[in-house]
Each structure stands twice: as C-alpha cells, then as structure tokens.
Write an enzyme that holds these catalytic residues in place. Structure first.
Site, PDB file in Angstrom:
ATOM      1  N   TYR A 141       0.275  -6.781  16.228  1.00  0.00           N
ATOM      2  CA  TYR A 141       1.580  -7.438  16.375  1.00  0.00           C
ATOM      3  C   TYR A 141       2.033  -7.472  17.833  1.00  0.00           C
ATOM      4  CZ  TYR A 141       2.981  -7.597  11.408  1.00  0.00           C
ATOM      5  OH  TYR A 141       3.102  -7.881  10.080  1.00  0.00           O
ATOM      6  N   LYS A 190     -10.138   0.403   9.212  1.00  0.00           N
ATOM      7  CA  LYS A 190     -11.332  -0.436   9.042  1.00  0.00           C
ATOM      8  C   LYS A 190     -12.358   0.055  10.054  1.00  0.00           C
ATOM      9  CE  LYS A 190     -13.528  -4.050   7.321  1.00  0.00           C
ATOM     10  NZ  LYS A 190     -14.011  -4.139   5.919  1.00  0.00           N
ATOM     11  N   ASP A 223     -10.009  -2.527   2.828  1.00  0.00           N
ATOM     12  CA  ASP A 223     -10.364  -3.442   1.735  1.00  0.00           C
ATOM     13  C   ASP A 223     -10.438  -2.673   0.413  1.00  0.00           C
ATOM     14  OD1 ASP A 223     -12.573  -2.155   2.844  1.00  0.00           O
ATOM     15  OD2 ASP A 223     -13.901  -3.904   2.818  1.00  0.00           O
ATOM     16  N   ASP A 247       1.731  -3.743   6.507  1.00  0.00           N
ATOM     17  CA  ASP A 247       2.525  -4.902   6.079  1.00  0.00           C
ATOM     18  C   ASP A 247       1.943  -5.466   4.779  1.00  0.00           C
ATOM     19  OD1 ASP A 247       4.376  -7.087   6.273  1.00  0.00           O
ATOM     20  OD2 ASP A 247       2.738  -8.331   7.020  1.00  0.00           O
ATOM     21  N   ASP A 251       3.394  -5.019   0.543  1.00  0.00           N
ATOM     22  CA  ASP A 251       3.761  -6.157  -0.319  1.00  0.00           C
ATOM     23  C   ASP A 251       2.947  -6.067  -1.620  1.00  0.00           C
ATOM     24  OD1 ASP A 251       5.576  -7.322   1.481  1.00  0.00           O
ATOM     25  OD2 ASP A 251       4.796  -9.343   1.133  1.00  0.00           O
TER      26      ASP A 251
HETATM   27  C1  IPM Z   1       8.078  -7.167   7.119  1.00  0.00           C
HETATM   28  C2  IPM Z   1       7.901  -8.611   7.501  1.00  0.00           C
HETATM   29  C3  IPM Z   1       7.790  -8.732   9.019  1.00  0.00           C
HETATM   30  C4  IPM Z   1       6.526  -8.022   9.456  1.00  0.00           C
HETATM   31  C5  IPM Z   1       7.803 -10.163   9.587  1.00  0.00           C
HETATM   32  C6  IPM Z   1       8.937 -10.991   9.052  1.00  0.00           C
HETATM   33  C7  IPM Z   1       7.823 -10.143  11.082  1.00  0.00           C
HETATM   34  O1  IPM Z   1       6.829  -9.187   6.851  1.00  0.00           O
HETATM   35  O2  IPM Z   1       9.045  -6.547   7.577  1.00  0.00           O
HETATM   36  O3  IPM Z   1       7.266  -6.654   6.346  1.00  0.00           O
HETATM   37  O4  IPM Z   1       5.434  -8.607   9.400  1.00  0.00           O
HETATM   38  O5  IPM Z   1       6.642  -6.869   9.866  1.00  0.00           O
HETATM   39 MN    MN Z   2       5.972  -7.913   5.333  1.00  0.00          MN
END
Ligand code: IPM
Ligand code: MN
Ligand code: NAD
Length: 358
Positions: A141, A190, A223, A247, A251
């Site tokens: 990032y 990884k 993975d 990240d 999710d």
């Molecule tokens: C999160 C989001 C952010 C990230 C984006 C919106 C920059 O996906 O907070 O998880 O990737 O960190």
């Molecule tokens: Mn995110």
C-alpha cells in the site's frame, strides 16, 4: 471523563451508520456520567467534491487534537475514474499514515445467535473467535509505485516493502494480545515466493521465540489461509499478517458471522488517537436506503471506548446490548437473508440504545 471524539462520516452508507454510532456513544455518556464532545469533518469523496482533497488539513488537525476518531467509509462509483487526480481512498490511507496507526485489529467472532446467518455450515462457524492484526501503514500500500510508458502502452508497479522494525512492532502487539486469549499466534505470509515474506517470517519467529516463549506460534501461507479460514476457523486465535493479505482475509472472514455489516476494527499506533471504523466500505448498492447494518460501527464505538478511552465497562455494555438484541432475533436485511421482516439502520440503532438504557 471528558473526551473529544471526531466523527468522519465519509461517503455512501458512512453517514447513515455513523449517525447510529454517535447516538450510542451519547447514550453511553448519559448512562455512565461522561462528557463526550463530538465534531464532524469531511473525508473521502465528499471532501474531494468540497475541497479537492480527500483529507483536508482541517480534518487531519481535528483528528490529531482529539482523543479518538470514529470513521464511516469512503469511496463510491462517482470517484472511481482510473484517470482521476485523486481518490477518496487516498484520504483514508493518509490519515492512517499521519496518525501512525500501524496496527489494525479486526476481531471476528461468531455470536451463537448469528450462526444461522452465515452462508457456511453452523458446525464449521460456531465458536469462532479470531483476532486479526493487520499491519496498516506499510507493505504494498505504501511502497514505491508509479507508471511508465511501455512499448505496449504503459506499465505500472507497486512494491511490497517491510523493515524489521515494522514487523517487530506488530508481532509484539499480536503476542501480547495472545497472552490474554488462547496463547496462539498464526502468522500469514507468502514466504515460498516473496523475499519480503521471508523477512516477515524470520522476524516473526525470532520475536515469538525470544519474547513470547509462553505463546505457541505457527506460519501459514496466505493461499492456504484463505481456505483454512472457512474450513476450520476455530483453529485460529490471534492472526498477524501484512497489509494487503489482512485486507483480503478479513473481508473473507466477515462471512463467518454472516455479514460485512457486523465487523468492527480498531487502528492504533504507539501513541495519540486511535481510529475506529467498520471494515466494510461505502456500500453504494444500498446507500441512501436506510437499510445498512449499523452494528459494525456501533461495535467499533465499543472498541473506541475500550482502547482509546480505557472505558472497559462501557465497551462491554455496548457489546452485551448488541448480543441481547441479536438473541431476541432482531436482524437488518443483510442478516435476515430474505427471511421475515427486517429492521432499518435507525431502528436497529434505537434498539441498541433502548437495550443500553434498560
Ligand atoms: C479497508 C478498505 C481500505 C483498505 C481501502 C478503502 C483503502 O478496504 O479498510 O479494509 O484497503 O485498507
Ligand atoms: Mn478492505
Ligand atoms: P463494500 O464493503 O462497500 O460492500 C460490499 C458488499 O457488502 C455490498 O453488497 C454492500 O451492500 C454490503 N455491505 C457492506 N456494508 C454493509 C452494511 N453495513 N450493511 C449491509 N450490507 C453491507 O465494498 P465495495 O462495494 O467493494 O466498495 C465500495 C466502496 O467502498 C469502494 O469505493 C471502496 O474503495 C470503498 N471501501 C471503503 C472502505 C473504508 O472506507 N474503510 C472499506 C472498504 C471499501
């Protein structure tokens, strides 16, 4: 206690869920005799529209002068042009970096009342209780990036970079957290391919061996982790990983309790205000409809009380209120899965407040 809390509603459903977080914090202040002052500032797409800047100086200054920050979400299709000069997400990355928030804590626990809301089988998800430590101010990032002309058009690059120090400090936080839990840390990397992951793994193992001999540890490739997370989530206690892997995996992990709308996060540094937010985004598909689940933001406000204001009892009161509401069967649309009637954003917020007050 007196505290100044900055609200950054942002875009899409951000303002809808932040309104509920603010109401809940006000109820906590009333009930427990605290004085919380709030100020609200633009970030993300709405700040680009107003000021041409996703993180205006005034917003950053207000955050730096506060005790804690509660953020909704940024972004949306309006600002998605790949050729745009700036993006809403840049504001979020900048505030994390400016406040030195290198550790992003993302707890994933499955309430017994929500087991049926998960798309996964109940015998797999029930009892899941994971605490993710996602490194937040390094990695791909923030490494060198750019685009260059190329014979086929253009080429572009991002670079994943970590230093020993950046790895050590997040591993230490994970190790300390594990001591208060089931004493196990899983590091995700990884290392079979990436040089930066081999440094990550070497550093992780050294810190664990020398500083946390009482904590069990393991390494898992990212993975494989994507698979284990949904096939045997109970095998994990504390998980520590770099920015991008964290990240994506969190999710994925949000499907264990059944919805992105349930997962809060806390971003902390070595000093200064922390930043608290749901892990979900601005949800453009449901924005403005009043149906977003506010519980991730309400649970983020509990994390704010716990980590930045050291108000453990108040934080636990919010979490217990949310749990009782779920136990009674109240659901927003994301959790109801089309079954029966569901509550809107504000109605869910009101239930939490009533439960807290009672
Ligand atoms: C999160 C989001 C952010 C990230 C984006 C919106 C920059 O996906 O907070 O998880 O990737 O960190
Ligand atoms: Mn995110
Ligand atoms: P998203 O998290 O906004 O939405 C993914 C899916 O989950 C959507 O179907 C959405 O309706 C649902 N969802 C999310 N939160 C919900 C809630 N509280 N209640 C009910 N359903 C919910 O991800 P996306 O659609 O990929 O991204 C939209 C925008 O948000 C993008 O611009 C992205 O960059 C941004 N984003 C911002 C943050 C942040 O500000 N921290 C985090 C993630 C994504």
């Amino acid at each position: 206690m007196q505290a100044h809390i900055v609200l950054l509603p942002g875009d899409g459903i951000g303002p809808e869920v932040i309104a509920q977080g603010e109401r809940v914090l006000k109820e906590v202040a009333r009930k427990f005799g605290h004085t919380f002052e709030f100020s609200s500032h633009p970030i993300g797409g709405c700040a680009i529209d107003q000021f041409g800047n996703a993180l205006p100086d005034e917003t950053l200054a207000a955050c730096k002068a506060s005790q804690a920050v509660l953020l909704g979400a940024v972004g949306g299709p309006k600002w998605d042009d790949p050729n745009a000069k700036t993006r809403p997400e840049a504001g979020l990355l900048k505030i994390r970096k400016e406040l030195g928030l290198f550790a992003n804590l993302r707890p994933i626990s499955v309430s017994p009342h929500l087991v049926a809301a998960s798309p996964l089988k109940s015998e797999i998800v029930s009892g899941t209780d994971i605490l993710f430590f996602r490194e937040l101010t390094g990695g791909i990032y923030f490494g060198p990036s750019g685009k260059e002309p190329h014979e086929s058009g253009e080429s572009a690059h991002n670079t994943m970079v970590y230093s020993t120090h950046e790895i050590e400090r997040i591993v230490r936080l994970a190790g300390e957290a594990a001591r208060g839990r089931r004493k196990k840390v899983t590091s995700v990397d990884k290392a079979n391919v990436l040089e930066v992951s081999r440094l990550w793994r070497k550093t992780f193992e050294r810190v664990m061996k020398t500083e946390f001999p009482d904590v069990q540890y393991e390494n898992v490739l990212v993975d494989a982790m994507a698979m284990h997370l949904i096939s045997k989530p109970r095998a994990f206690d504390v998980v520590v990983t770099e920015n991008l892997f964290g990240d994506i995996l969190t999710d994925e992990g949000s499907m264990l309790p059944g919805s992105m709308g349930m997962l809060p996060s806390a971003s902390i540094g070595s000093s200064g205000p922390g930043l608290y937010e749901p892990i979900h985004g601005s949800a453009p598909d449901i924005a403005g409809k009043g149906i977003a689940n506010p519980l991730a933001t309400i649970l983020a406000s509990a994390l704010l009380l716990r980590h930045s204001l050291k108000l453990e009892q108040e934080a636990a009161a919010i979490e217990a209120a949310v749990d009782r509401i779920l136990a009674k069967g109240h659901r927003t649309a994301d959790l109801a899965g089309g079954a029966g009637s569901s509550l809107g954003t504000e109605a869910m917020g009101s239930l939490v407040i009533a439960e807290l007050a009672g």
